[in-house]
Enzyme design. Structure first.
Site, PDB file in Angstrom:
ATOM      1  N   SER A 151      50.198  19.059  67.980  1.00  0.00           N
ATOM      2  CA  SER A 151      51.071  20.036  68.633  1.00  0.00           C
ATOM      3  C   SER A 151      52.222  19.270  69.257  1.00  0.00           C
ATOM      4  CB  SER A 151      50.286  20.754  69.735  1.00  0.00           C
ATOM      5  OG  SER A 151      51.168  21.460  70.596  1.00  0.00           O
ATOM      6  N   TYR A 164      44.054  21.406  76.798  1.00  0.00           N
ATOM      7  CA  TYR A 164      44.697  21.387  75.472  1.00  0.00           C
ATOM      8  C   TYR A 164      45.585  20.149  75.335  1.00  0.00           C
ATOM      9  CZ  TYR A 164      47.370  23.397  71.502  1.00  0.00           C
ATOM     10  OH  TYR A 164      47.964  23.644  70.288  1.00  0.00           O
TER      11      TYR A 164
HETATM   12  C1  BGC Z   1      50.465  26.197  71.304  1.00  0.00           C
HETATM   13  C2  BGC Z   1      51.190  27.503  71.545  1.00  0.00           C
HETATM   14  C3  BGC Z   1      52.555  27.252  72.179  1.00  0.00           C
HETATM   15  C4  BGC Z   1      53.309  26.219  71.375  1.00  0.00           C
HETATM   16  C5  BGC Z   1      54.658  25.878  71.998  1.00  0.00           C
HETATM   17  C6  BGC Z   1      51.338  25.236  70.562  1.00  0.00           C
HETATM   18  O1  BGC Z   1      50.670  24.033  70.410  1.00  0.00           O
HETATM   19  O2  BGC Z   1      49.278  26.442  70.555  1.00  0.00           O
HETATM   20  O3  BGC Z   1      50.414  28.335  72.388  1.00  0.00           O
HETATM   21  O4  BGC Z   1      53.288  28.459  72.228  1.00  0.00           O
HETATM   22  O5  BGC Z   1      52.547  25.035  71.271  1.00  0.00           O
HETATM   23  O6  BGC Z   1      54.583  25.637  73.362  1.00  0.00           O
END
Ligand code: BGC
Length: 263
Positions: A151, A164
């Protein structure tokens, strides 16, 4: 004469495991890899109907897929995913660690159960599935590709998503470490870092108009990403064309990560 469009075959004869491919980014990746010639192990934890949908989309486009239930937070399940790939498809060249969860809570309210779930799926799952995948390749002296769907939050803060961010930051260092350790065996390891992609993981955020608009204002390209935006890069990085690429993160975020400006 065939009416089928001609398909690229960059992944012909390859076998790929895609975790969490019953929905969202994982589903798009599974379909894309299959359309480029790979046979795909479609993994799901709790949505068999989503996994069947992935399989049927692959098969109706002329591709090959098997469905395997595995909760990647359980080591025995990760081993079974690899074992099924070899038992049913006879090899395994590409691993896409895509399965992921996120929990929204202020730091002081994070529960042990939520912390464990996020870290176990996102990081421990990728760690031990990669271990099972790599052990087989090393034993057979075969090259391979590991791609983690991390991410932008492997690098960028995300208030109220501390577990996360910890999992994705861990995934970044895991990737860097494994790229160095596994390079001598011809196994490449990279991360793909999606930004705001419209998928079930962020459904509640995307249904909240003010939050969605604030998010869109931060994206220079002015739109959410699609799962196909992520799948296209994944197919390239999984292919032989990416043979000299290892140890880095590739961002698919419409410019979100770079967008700092003052009014
Ligand atoms: C998350 C989303 C978020 C995006 C941008 C992703 O990794 O799962 O919830 O909107 O990042 O912030």
């Amino acid at each position: 004469m065939s009416t089928q469009p001609s398909q690229p075959t960059r992944l012909k004869d390859k076998v790929a495991i895609v975790t969490g491919s019953s929905s969202g980014i994982g589903q798009a990746i599974a379909i894309r890899l299959a359309s480029e010639g790979a046979s795909v192990v479609v993994d799901f934890r709790s949505h068999p109907e989503g996994a069947e949908e992935t399989r049927s989309k692959i098969e109706s486009a002329g591709g090959k897929a098997i469905v395997v239930q595995a909760d990647v937070s359980k080591i025995a399940d990760t081993q079974n995913l690899v074992d099924q790939a070899y038992a049913q498809l006879h090899r395994c060249d590409i691993l896409i660690n895509n399965a992921g969860v996120e929990k929204n809570a202020p730091f002081c309210d994070v529960t042990e159960a939520d912390y464990d779930q996020v870290l176990d799926v996102n990081l421990k799952g990728a760690f031990f599935l990669t271990q099972a995948f790599v052990r087989k390749l090393k034993a057979a002296h075969l090259p391979g590709r590991v791609l983690n769907i991390s991410s932008v939050h492997e690098d960028m803060v995300f208030p109220n998503f501390s577990s996360y961010c910890a999992s994705k930051g861990g995934m970044r260092m895991l990737m860097r470490n494994l790229a160095v350790e596994l390079g001598p065996f011809g196994i490449t390891v990279n991360n793909i870092a999606p930004g705001a992609i419209s998928t079930p993981i962020n459904k509640s955020l995307l249904e909240d108009k003010p939050k969605l608009n604030a998010l869109l204002a931060n994206i220079p390209l002015g739109r959410l990403g699609t799962t196909d935006d992520v799948a296209a890069l994944t197919a390239f990085l999984a292919s032989d064309e990416a043979a000299y690429i290892t140890g880095s993160t590739y961002v698919v975020d419409g410019g979100l990560l770079r967008n700092y400006h003052e009014q």
